[in-house]
Design an enzyme around this catalytic site. Structure first.
Site, short mmCIF file in Angstrom:
data_model
loop_
_atom_site.label_atom_id
_atom_site.label_comp_id
_atom_site.label_asym_id
_atom_site.label_seq_id
_atom_site.Cartn_x
_atom_site.Cartn_y
_atom_site.Cartn_z
N LYS A 133 47.19 48.97 30.63
CA LYS A 133 45.97 48.78 31.43
C LYS A 133 46.39 49.14 32.85
CE LYS A 133 43.09 46.60 34.31
NZ LYS A 133 42.74 47.79 35.07
N SER B 239 42.45 50.76 38.18
CA SER B 239 41.22 51.53 37.91
C SER B 239 41.11 52.81 38.73
CB SER B 239 40.00 50.64 38.20
OG SER B 239 40.04 49.55 37.32
N SER C 280 49.40 41.92 42.14
CA SER C 280 49.25 40.86 43.14
C SER C 280 49.62 39.50 42.56
CB SER C 280 47.80 40.82 43.62
OG SER C 280 46.99 40.37 42.56
N GLU D 281 56.14 41.11 38.24
CA GLU D 281 56.70 41.63 39.48
C GLU D 281 55.54 41.66 40.46
OE1 GLU D 281 56.95 43.78 42.26
OE2 GLU D 281 57.59 45.57 41.14
N CYS E 265 55.81 47.30 47.17
CA CYS E 265 56.16 45.87 47.15
C CYS E 265 57.51 45.65 47.81
CB CYS E 265 56.15 45.35 45.72
SG CYS E 265 57.13 46.34 44.60
N GLU F 109 51.62 39.35 52.95
CA GLU F 109 52.18 40.69 52.72
C GLU F 109 51.27 41.70 53.44
OE1 GLU F 109 52.13 42.02 48.60
OE2 GLU F 109 53.64 43.53 49.04
#
Ligand SMILES: O=CCCCC(=O)O
Length: 470
Positions: A157, A160, A210, A231, A265, A362
């Site tokens: 998945k 999008s 996230s 992660e 990240c 972040e």
């Protein structure tokens, strides 16, 4: 969010997709389950040949695949080409090393009163991979290459906004020779994830994304008692101590912050600099950040392309504005450009304080926070003073200090005098709210294996099974 390719350099929607129906999802899970039964009967040598074929295809199709990624999420074409190459390298690495990583491990048979005892690593079945858009090929490959080599199957998945890259991945493994259903892209929204992971045929999940998405998938997995590797985000510290080579540190700091248009990240995000070298470092760093060329990601002269979405750009600008409104100082950048495309200039902000959004959140774009500290202890306190713990960097030429950083930095990765990056050879993952479990290396491959203890006794009266008397 609609499933669509929207070019971040122009804001133009190029292609849209209807999400798969429940029936289509069910059929895909069924195919993944059947393919698992098929794949687990194949030899590792056979899977290795298919993985090498995938590497060959990636190399042959590097430029067009890179163009696709740049069009879908805005990374520079040069960075996209490097990403494709990295994926091919990982495919070859797992094809070559999986036999060693999955080999039976003999145990001390005498100690466990057996004739023979060993540990075997076996695949567990279809694994759901929920993946982000920022490294649309690599994030998937670092799951898929070890998982398929181990004999698992994958259900992807993807984010999008990268549907074409997601479909390319499914085709890639099919054309490489893997059986139908071994790796399937599910064009679905995030609302379908709970249902897919709850399906008994799906045995585990891996997510890069996230903190919110991680909590949601962990909740479902907890209810269903399924293994997860997560992660999540990071707010990596980049500590500069007085002994550091400041020119090199400033050069790497700039790359570490602005790689992938600042959307990684493990990008260094908080630059924690000893007061003895703060002014000199700040000057060099801001000069390098301002010199970066922002523009069309397909142009070979561009260093920083657009952010992947308008919402992402608004978010980082709001974080910068919040800091400025509360007394922070902008050393360079900080202005949101007008015009087409979701560009944002490389920005350095200092005089940050607790309570400002940039202190604790972040920042997912080319914006650096600069912090002044007076000692090693204060550097560690600021570096670890975050809920995240993914990557970390420390710059010092003092060997004793290097050892202290390696121990004291609360992160899954510590890079001394270098930029945090992932390698197929090394485990990758975080601590605290950056997630748990590891990807890559043998550690990552075995996350989705049944580590099975096999104990073989004599099978005779007075020996073997049940002979434990203590
Ligand atoms: O967002 C995570 C980026 C990981 C990049 C890498 O694996 O090098």
């Amino acid at each position: 969010m609609p499933i669509a390719t929207t070019n971040p350099a122009t804001g133009q929607v190029l292609k849209t997709y209807d999400p798969m129906s429940d029936e289509q999802i069910d059929a895909a899970i069924e195919r993944a389950d059947l393919a698992f039964r098929q794949l687990r009967e194949t030899t590792i040598a056979q899977r290795g040949r298919w993985m090498i074929a995938a590497a060959d295809l990636l190399e042959a199709e590097r430029d067009e695949t890179a163009r696709l990624m740049t069009t879908e999420m805005g990374k520079t074409y040069a960075a996209a080409k490097a990403e494709v190459t990295k994926c091919a390298v990982a495919c070859r690495f797992y094809a070559d090393n999986a036999p060693r990583m999955l080999a039976d491990e003999p145990a001390d048979a005498v100690a466990v009163k057996a004739k023979r005892a060993y540990v075997r690593h076996q695949p567990i079945g279809p694994v759901l991979a929920v993946m982000p858009w920022n490294f649309p090929l690599w994030q998937v490959m670092r799951f898929a290459a070890p998982a398929l080599m181990a004999g698992n199957t994958g259900l992807l998945k993807h984010a999008s906004n990268v549907p074409q890259t997601a479909l390319y991945l499914e085709e890639l493994f099919r054309r490489a020779g893997f059986p139908e259903g071994a790796f399937t892209t599910l064009l679905v929204g995030s609302d379908a994830v709970d249902r897919i992971l709850s399906d008994p045929r799906v045995r585990a999940a891996t997510l890069t994304g996230s903190e919110r998405a991680g909590r949601s998938i962990a909740q479902t997995a907890g209810r269903e008692l399924k293994k997860t590797v997560l992660e999540l985000g990071g707010s990596d510290p980049f500590v500069v101590m007085p002994s550091a080579d400041l020119d090199k540190a400033a050069e790497v700091a700039t790359t570490a912050r602005c790689q992938n248009n600042g959307q990684s990240c493990i990008a260094a995000k908080r630059f924690i600099v000893h007061t003895d070298v703060f002014d000199a470092f700040a000057e060099k760093f801001a000069a390098r950040m301002s010199a970066l060329r922002v523009g069309d990601p397909m142009d070979g002269n561009t260093d920083v392309g657009p952010l992947a979405s308008e919402g992402g750009r608004d978010e980082i600008h709001a974080q910068v504005q919040d800091a400025v409104d509360n007394g922070a100082t902008v050393l360079c950048g900080g202005e949101k450009p007008s015009g087409d495309g979701w560009y944002y200039p490389p920005t350095v902000v200092t005089d940050l304080r607790p309570g400002m959004r940039m202190w604790s959140e972040e920042v997912f774009g080319p914006v650096a926070g600069l912090y002044r500290v007076g000692s090693y202890e204060e550097a560690i306190e600021v570096a670890n003073g975050t809920n995240f713990g993914l990557g970390s960097n420390a710059w010092t030429t003092d060997p004793a200090e290097q050892e202290r950083f390696a121990v004291d930095l609360d992160a899954g990765n510590v890079f001394i005098n270098g930029m945090t990056t992932s390698y197929p050879e090394l485990p990758f993952g975080g601590v605290k709210n950056s997630g748990y479990g590891r990807e890559l290396s043998a550690v990552g491959m075995r996350e989705f294996c049944n580590t099975k203890t096999v104990w073989v006794g004599e099978g005779k009266v007075g020996a073997g099974a049940g002979a434990h008397s203590e």
